[in-house]
Design a protein around this motif. Structure first.
Motif, PDB file in Angstrom:
ATOM      1  N   ASP A  98      37.100  38.572  37.109  1.00  0.00           N
ATOM      2  CA  ASP A  98      37.151  39.214  38.427  1.00  0.00           C
ATOM      3  C   ASP A  98      35.780  39.785  38.778  1.00  0.00           C
ATOM      4  N   VAL A  99      34.886  38.928  39.256  1.00  0.00           N
ATOM      5  CA  VAL A  99      33.540  39.346  39.657  1.00  0.00           C
ATOM      6  C   VAL A  99      33.199  38.661  40.981  1.00  0.00           C
ATOM      7  N   GLY A 100      32.290  39.272  41.733  1.00  0.00           N
ATOM      8  CA  GLY A 100      31.808  38.674  42.968  1.00  0.00           C
ATOM      9  C   GLY A 100      32.935  38.288  43.901  1.00  0.00           C
ATOM     10  N   ALA A 101      32.868  37.049  44.404  1.00  0.00           N
ATOM     11  CA  ALA A 101      33.857  36.568  45.376  1.00  0.00           C
ATOM     12  C   ALA A 101      34.953  35.735  44.719  1.00  0.00           C
ATOM     13  N   VAL A 102      35.156  35.888  43.420  1.00  0.00           N
ATOM     14  CA  VAL A 102      36.113  35.041  42.698  1.00  0.00           C
ATOM     15  C   VAL A 102      37.528  35.186  43.259  1.00  0.00           C
ATOM     16  N   VAL A 103      38.014  36.417  43.391  1.00  0.00           N
ATOM     17  CA  VAL A 103      39.386  36.625  43.863  1.00  0.00           C
ATOM     18  C   VAL A 103      39.552  36.077  45.273  1.00  0.00           C
ATOM     19  N   VAL A 138      41.942  22.676  32.073  1.00  0.00           N
ATOM     20  CA  VAL A 138      41.684  24.010  32.620  1.00  0.00           C
ATOM     21  C   VAL A 138      40.174  24.218  32.689  1.00  0.00           C
ATOM     22  N   VAL A 139      39.688  24.752  33.814  1.00  0.00           N
ATOM     23  CA  VAL A 139      38.280  25.097  33.986  1.00  0.00           C
ATOM     24  C   VAL A 139      38.155  26.614  33.895  1.00  0.00           C
ATOM     25  N   VAL A 140      37.178  27.080  33.102  1.00  0.00           N
ATOM     26  CA  VAL A 140      37.016  28.510  32.836  1.00  0.00           C
ATOM     27  C   VAL A 140      35.707  29.002  33.418  1.00  0.00           C
ATOM     28  N   LEU A 141      35.739  30.190  34.020  1.00  0.00           N
ATOM     29  CA  LEU A 141      34.532  30.902  34.456  1.00  0.00           C
ATOM     30  C   LEU A 141      34.571  32.274  33.808  1.00  0.00           C
ATOM     31  N   SER A 142      33.529  32.601  33.026  1.00  0.00           N
ATOM     32  CA  SER A 142      33.533  33.831  32.225  1.00  0.00           C
ATOM     33  C   SER A 142      32.454  34.823  32.656  1.00  0.00           C
ATOM     34  N   SER A 143      31.939  34.715  33.863  1.00  0.00           N
ATOM     35  CA  SER A 143      30.761  35.465  34.287  1.00  0.00           C
ATOM     36  C   SER A 143      31.008  36.973  34.328  1.00  0.00           C
ATOM     37  N   VAL A 144      29.911  37.722  34.176  1.00  0.00           N
ATOM     38  CA  VAL A 144      29.939  39.164  34.425  1.00  0.00           C
ATOM     39  C   VAL A 144      29.275  39.485  35.764  1.00  0.00           C
ATOM     40  N   VAL A 145      28.480  38.551  36.280  1.00  0.00           N
ATOM     41  CA  VAL A 145      27.861  38.675  37.599  1.00  0.00           C
ATOM     42  C   VAL A 145      28.007  37.323  38.285  1.00  0.00           C
ATOM     43  N   GLU A 146      28.455  37.344  39.519  1.00  0.00           N
ATOM     44  CA  GLU A 146      28.667  36.096  40.244  1.00  0.00           C
ATOM     45  C   GLU A 146      28.631  36.389  41.731  1.00  0.00           C
ATOM     46  N   TYR A 194      24.632  34.047  52.003  1.00  0.00           N
ATOM     47  CA  TYR A 194      25.574  33.547  51.011  1.00  0.00           C
ATOM     48  C   TYR A 194      25.362  34.229  49.670  1.00  0.00           C
ATOM     49  N   GLY A 195      24.224  34.851  49.499  1.00  0.00           N
ATOM     50  CA  GLY A 195      23.986  35.771  48.400  1.00  0.00           C
ATOM     51  C   GLY A 195      23.446  37.036  49.036  1.00  0.00           C
ATOM     52  N   VAL A 196      23.504  38.157  48.349  1.00  0.00           N
ATOM     53  CA  VAL A 196      23.037  39.417  48.926  1.00  0.00           C
ATOM     54  C   VAL A 196      21.579  39.612  48.535  1.00  0.00           C
ATOM     55  N   GLN A 197      20.684  39.455  49.497  1.00  0.00           N
ATOM     56  CA  GLN A 197      19.261  39.537  49.215  1.00  0.00           C
ATOM     57  C   GLN A 197      18.869  40.922  48.710  1.00  0.00           C
ATOM     58  N   LEU A 198      19.474  41.962  49.261  1.00  0.00           N
ATOM     59  CA  LEU A 198      19.145  43.327  48.834  1.00  0.00           C
ATOM     60  C   LEU A 198      19.513  43.531  47.371  1.00  0.00           C
ATOM     61  N   ARG A 199      20.671  43.049  46.972  1.00  0.00           N
ATOM     62  CA  ARG A 199      21.084  43.166  45.571  1.00  0.00           C
ATOM     63  C   ARG A 199      20.114  42.418  44.662  1.00  0.00           C
ATOM     64  N   ALA A 200      19.656  41.245  45.099  1.00  0.00           N
ATOM     65  CA  ALA A 200      18.690  40.484  44.307  1.00  0.00           C
ATOM     66  C   ALA A 200      17.392  41.264  44.132  1.00  0.00           C
ATOM     67  N   HIS A 201      16.941  41.949  45.184  1.00  0.00           N
ATOM     68  CA  HIS A 201      15.727  42.755  45.074  1.00  0.00           C
ATOM     69  C   HIS A 201      15.941  43.926  44.109  1.00  0.00           C
ATOM     70  N   TYR A 202      17.094  44.562  44.173  1.00  0.00           N
ATOM     71  CA  TYR A 202      17.376  45.667  43.256  1.00  0.00           C
ATOM     72  C   TYR A 202      17.318  45.187  41.803  1.00  0.00           C
ATOM     73  N   LEU A 203      17.942  44.056  41.518  1.00  0.00           N
ATOM     74  CA  LEU A 203      17.958  43.538  40.150  1.00  0.00           C
ATOM     75  C   LEU A 203      16.559  43.130  39.693  1.00  0.00           C
ATOM     76  N   ALA A 204      15.794  42.493  40.595  1.00  0.00           N
ATOM     77  CA  ALA A 204      14.443  42.065  40.232  1.00  0.00           C
ATOM     78  C   ALA A 204      13.545  43.262  39.959  1.00  0.00           C
ATOM     79  N   ALA A 205      13.677  44.316  40.773  1.00  0.00           N
ATOM     80  CA  ALA A 205      12.854  45.510  40.581  1.00  0.00           C
ATOM     81  C   ALA A 205      13.202  46.207  39.267  1.00  0.00           C
ATOM     82  N   ALA A 206      14.492  46.202  38.899  1.00  0.00           N
ATOM     83  CA  ALA A 206      14.905  46.864  37.667  1.00  0.00           C
ATOM     84  C   ALA A 206      14.357  46.156  36.438  1.00  0.00           C
TER      85      ALA A 206
END
Length: 570
Positions: free
Chosen positions: A458-463, A430-438, A245-257
């Motif tokens: 328009d980030v992640g699975a929003v659309v 109105v409910v707002v979501l302003s994320s840059v990563v999701e 439900y989340g991308v584990q590989l992407r999480a590792h990339y971000l944590a390593a950075a």
């Protein structure tokens, strides 16, 4: 059916990300038995609370990926040669140059769309050879750890450093690895040993204990949690299902950075996790990404499209039913943001957008309703947002507005202003979501259950989640965000129309019931395709009738006297 549920930093720990959906899965599929195999990431999680377990959880085994563990075993000459052979293959696979992974990774001079498939699926060429060598080394180390133990000491030995150094300087190695120093190699080997710790666990008993008795392994991610599933498939032929439900590989990339590591160490860690994810995707019998965003990552890492089946997360809709059925609730001039306050949510852009909204519609209000902070930096980020709000709306800071009329309010979920999620959503138009990563936008689905119109970036699975039932704007664009919010605030008929469509879509796609129905069918499908050959001492072929895997007590039904008599009235 007996399911081996494999988690990393999740269920049954109360603080884990996968805790809620795993708990719903286990409780919702009560006719099946579950054995939970949990890996923990830190001492705080292990010492914290656990979720109460239902009776169909037969056994829970835990292991840590953080505490130093050593079985005290050493290797003789023969075992050392076996270790060096296996580790040489693993190191060669890690150090070999590989195409970039992840959606959008290919670009000028980068590998084409098919490169990830070659790297992950054993394709021809150097990328396929490196993937095969990585797999050979991984399973070689697993066989050694299973029969002899001692893997921790071997991975931290001088021999391991020499092999890794040689692989980094070999022709075709990744750029920058030749400059790695001995401290760099030791730092990487320390993290590698922790990641490979599942290879040394006592979960793989041939006599039917542990994963040897599971009919199916279900991994809650494709990282370390899937490693026991890979070994169960290799040792016992057990089918492997991987849900992300989340991308584990992407999480590792971000944590390593973000980690304070040398460049060669970060490169080695990224390469290892990329190879491991590709191997998991290749060996799994079925992959169930939670959304198209995760699916694209899996495909880019070499997952076979025939194995992919999107299963959206299941969320309880009943708690929002009363709000969703009341279309007239909510202040028509109020915008709400609800979630965890962190930089990825980009509340800074939201505040700038609302300043524009406020200039064009003076009666507009913004409620920022944040969950209680869990991470150390969350409180600091929220304080920074408060300071910005005071600068953008000085009348609020000076107290010139009447009570209850401040244009921006910062509230805590569970506090007096927003005691429940339902009341938080019910208070706004109105409910707002302003994320840059999701990843998967849970707050949007909750708003949809409540029949609220939404404005999102328009980030992640929003659309994919919104599907045309809300307005979507580019991230980091306060002007576009403000325009979309104003469009809905000024058009109540459109708000109600979008809210009703959003609720209908959420009830169709994102409920717990649809999630459970999907996994119920997948479990039976996998077992019918690849029945397990049990290796217990008392194993009898076909000892369990097919009906035993269906809900109910089919196998225990008494035979009636009329059975088989041919009497149509019996």
């Amino acid at each position: 059916m007996r399911i081996g549920l494999l988690t990393e930093s999740g269920y049954p720990y109360a603080s884990g990300e996968s805790g809620l959906w795993c708990d719903r899965l286990v409780r919702g599929l009560a006719p099946h038995e579950f054995d939970v195999y949990a890996l923990s990431r830190d001492a705080r999680q292990e010492s914290g609370a656990r979720l109460p377990l239902p009776p169909n959880v037969r056994e829970v085994r835990t292991a840590s990926l953080w505490a130093p563990e050593d079985d005290g075993r050493g290797y003789g000459r023969r075992e050392r040669r076996g270790f060096e052979t296996a580790f040489r293959d693993l190191a060669a696979g890690i150090c070999a140059e590989q195409p970039p992974t992840g959606p959008g990774a290919a670009g000028p001079g980068a590998a084409g769309p098919g490169a990830g498939e070659a790297a992950g699926a054993g394709g021809s060429g150097e990328a396929g050879d490196a993937a095969e060598r990585f797999a050979a080394g991984l399973y070689g180390l697993a066989e050694l750890a299973r029969s002899r133990g001692g893997l921790r000491s071997a991975l931290r030995s001088e021999a391991a450093v020499r092999v890794l150094e040689s692989a980094g300087r070999a022709p075709g190695a990744r750029r920058g690895l030749a400059a790695a120093t001995v401290p760099d190699h030791l730092a990487f080997l320390d993290r590698l040993e922790r990641a490979l710790r599942p290879l040394s666990l006592d979960w793989y008993d041939e006599e039917g204990a542990g994963l040897g008795r599971a009919d199916l392994c279900h991994a809650a991610s494709a990282g370390a949690a899937a490693l026991p599933g890979l070994l169960a498939k290799r040792f016992f032929g057990t089918p492997l299902l991987v849900t992300e439900y989340g991308v584990q590989l992407r999480a590792h990339y971000l944590a390593a950075a973000e980690a304070p590591l040398a460049t060669p160490v970060r490169a080695l860690l990224a390469a290892f996790h990329g190879r491991l994810a590709a191997e998991v995707y290749r060996r799994a019998d079925l992959l169930t990404p939670g959304n198209a965003h995760a699916r694209r990552w899996q495909e880019r890492c070499g997952a076979d499209r025939a194995k992919l089946r999107t299963v959206h997360p299941g969320m309880p809709a009943d708690r929002f039913a009363e709000v969703g059925e009341d279309e007239e609730s909510g202040d028509p001039a109020t915008l709400s943001w609800i979630g965890r306050a962190e930089p990825a949510k980009d509340l800074i852009a939201l505040l700038h957008a609302f300043a524009d909204v406020r200039r064009r519609q003076p009666d507009a209000r913004l409620r920022i309703i944040a969950a209680p902070p869990r991470e150390p930096g969350a409180a600091g980020y929220l304080a920074h947002c408060r300071n910005l709000a005071e600068q953008l709306f000085p009348d609020e800071a000076a107290g010139r507005h009447a009570v209850g009329e401040n244009p921006v309010s910062f509230e805590e979920l569970g506090g007096p202003e927003a005691p429940t999620l339902e009341e938080a959503y019910a208070s706004s138009a109105v409910v707002v979501l302003s994320s840059v990563v999701e990843g998967f936008p849970v707050s949007l689905v909750e708003a949809m259950f409540c029949a609220r119109a939404t404005v999102s970036t328009d980030v992640g699975a929003v659309v994919e989640v919104i599907g045309g039932t809300g307005l979507v704007v580019p991230p980091r664009n306060p002007k576009a965000l403000a325009d979309a919010c104003l469009a809905l605030l000024r058009d109540p008929e459109r708000r109600h129309r979008l809210g009703a469509a959003a609720r209908a879509r959420a009830l169709e796609l994102f409920t717990v019931e649809q999630n459970l129905a999907a996994f119920r069918g997948i479990y039976l499908e996998l077992l019918s395709r690849a029945p397990v050959c049990r290796r217990t001492a008392r194993a009898v072929p076909f000892a369990h009738p097919a009906e035993a895997y269906l809900p109910g007590s089919w196998a225990d039904q008494p035979v009636t006297a009329a059975a088989g008599t041919g009497d149509p009235d019996a």
